[in-house]
Scaffold this active site. Structure first.
Site, PDB file in Angstrom:
ATOM      1  N   ARG A  24       0.816  -1.207   0.000  1.00 27.48           N
ATOM      2  CA  ARG A  24       0.000   0.000   0.000  1.00 27.48           C
ATOM      3  C   ARG A  24       0.853   1.262   0.000  1.00 27.48           C
ATOM      4  NH1 ARG A  24      -0.368  -4.789   1.235  1.00 27.48           N
ATOM      5  NH2 ARG A  24       0.062  -4.406   3.442  1.00 27.48           N
TER       6      ARG A  24
ATOM      7  N   THR B  38      -3.075   1.568   6.327  1.00 25.62           N
ATOM      8  CA  THR B  38      -2.713   2.191   5.050  1.00 25.62           C
ATOM      9  C   THR B  38      -3.724   1.877   3.955  1.00 25.62           C
ATOM     10  OG1 THR B  38      -0.430   1.753   5.741  1.00 25.62           O
ATOM     11  CG2 THR B  38      -0.741   2.661   3.551  1.00 25.62           C
TER      12      THR B  38
ATOM     13  N   CYS C 211       0.052   1.843  12.457  1.00 27.85           N
ATOM     14  CA  CYS C 211       0.265   0.674  11.604  1.00 27.85           C
ATOM     15  C   CYS C 211      -0.157  -0.532  12.423  1.00 27.85           C
ATOM     16  CB  CYS C 211       1.729   0.559  11.185  1.00 27.85           C
ATOM     17  SG  CYS C 211       2.093  -0.931  10.222  1.00 27.85           S
TER      18      CYS C 211
ATOM     19  N   CYS D  12      -5.842  -3.071   8.415  1.00 27.22           N
ATOM     20  CA  CYS D  12      -4.659  -2.462   7.801  1.00 27.22           C
ATOM     21  C   CYS D  12      -4.956  -0.980   7.674  1.00 27.22           C
ATOM     22  CB  CYS D  12      -4.374  -3.065   6.429  1.00 27.22           C
ATOM     23  SG  CYS D  12      -3.047  -2.190   5.533  1.00 27.22           S
TER      24      CYS D  12
END
Length: 237
Positions: free
Chosen positions: A49, A85, A200, A83
């Site tokens: 990503r 991103t 993250c 996730c």
């Protein structure tokens, strides 16, 4: 009415497994039959990503659309993506697939407003893609909360800790990768962070609330709890 959760995962596989574990551990259940139906689509072949956001690699959007389609056709009631991103592409996924999603970003902001109404400045530890795209910056700016990340050299260390050969995504949740993430967290606190955001999904694998002296905002934990309630189940007290 009970609902089925769809997890669009594989980015990375360990973060997906960790998120599923959070759902299990935080659901009030005394036997198998009291847990939530969950369908996981874990595709580790989704292109990076961060590379796509920085225009250095293939777009993950076709893969994410396919994953959302598989989950929709499997009968899930709503989808979550463990996730951060990948949320850069969320609006396009929703627009094309017409499927219900829970936004990790929106739910994290709502949680922060509710639990930390006085928060004005938060430090962010994330992938470079999340940092450069301003996902958290833009979301939290709606409530006048300043979000800031590490300096460039420090961010390079974070990238190595997450994506490197001895990094978290490679299965190393102790040693150098852990030291880097914990060190960056302390640096952000020294620069005025009143809370630290795990921007993250690999970060909570090496950084915990007991490691820092300010509130630790963990989007995966928040998303798991919201998912449980949305599915019509009770949280474990």
């Amino acid at each position: 009415m009970k609902k089925t959760i769809g997890i669009l995962g594989g980015m990375g596989p360990e973060a997906t497994a960790y998120f599923f574990e959070l759902i299990i551990k935080n659901t009030k259940a005394e036997k198998d039959q009291e847990h939530i139906p969950v369908i996981i689509y874990s595709n580790p072949e989704v292109p990076a990503r961060t590379d796509a956001i920085l225009e250095k690699g293939e777009s993950p959007l076709p893969y994410l659309l396919e994953g959302a389609r598989v989950l929709r056709q499997a009968g899930v009631d709503f989808i979550v993506m463990p996730c951060v991103t990948a949320h850069y592409f969320l609006d396009e996924i929703v627009a094309r697939e017409k499927v219900s999603f829970l936004s990790l970003l929106d739910e994290t902001l709502l949680y922060t407003q509710r639990k930390m109404p006085e928060l004005k400045k938060a430090g962010l530890i994330s992938s470079t893609g999340t940092l450069k795209s301003g996902l958290f910056h833009d979301a939290f700016a709606r409530e006048e909360i300043e979000v800031f990340g590490p300096e460039d050299e420090e961010q390079e260390q974070v990238t190595e800790a997450i994506f490197g050969k001895q990094g978290i995504k490679a299965g190393f949740s102790s040693g150098r990768s852990k030291e880097i993430i914990q060190g960056v967290a302390q640096t952000l606190i020294k620069r005025g962070a009143e809370a630290v955001i795990a921007g993250c999904t690999e970060v909570p694998l090496v950084l915990k609330q007991e490691d820092i002296e300010v509130p630790f905002i963990e989007p995966l934990q928040i998303l798991a709890e919201v998912s449980i309630v949305k599915a019509g189940y009770e949280l474990k007290s």
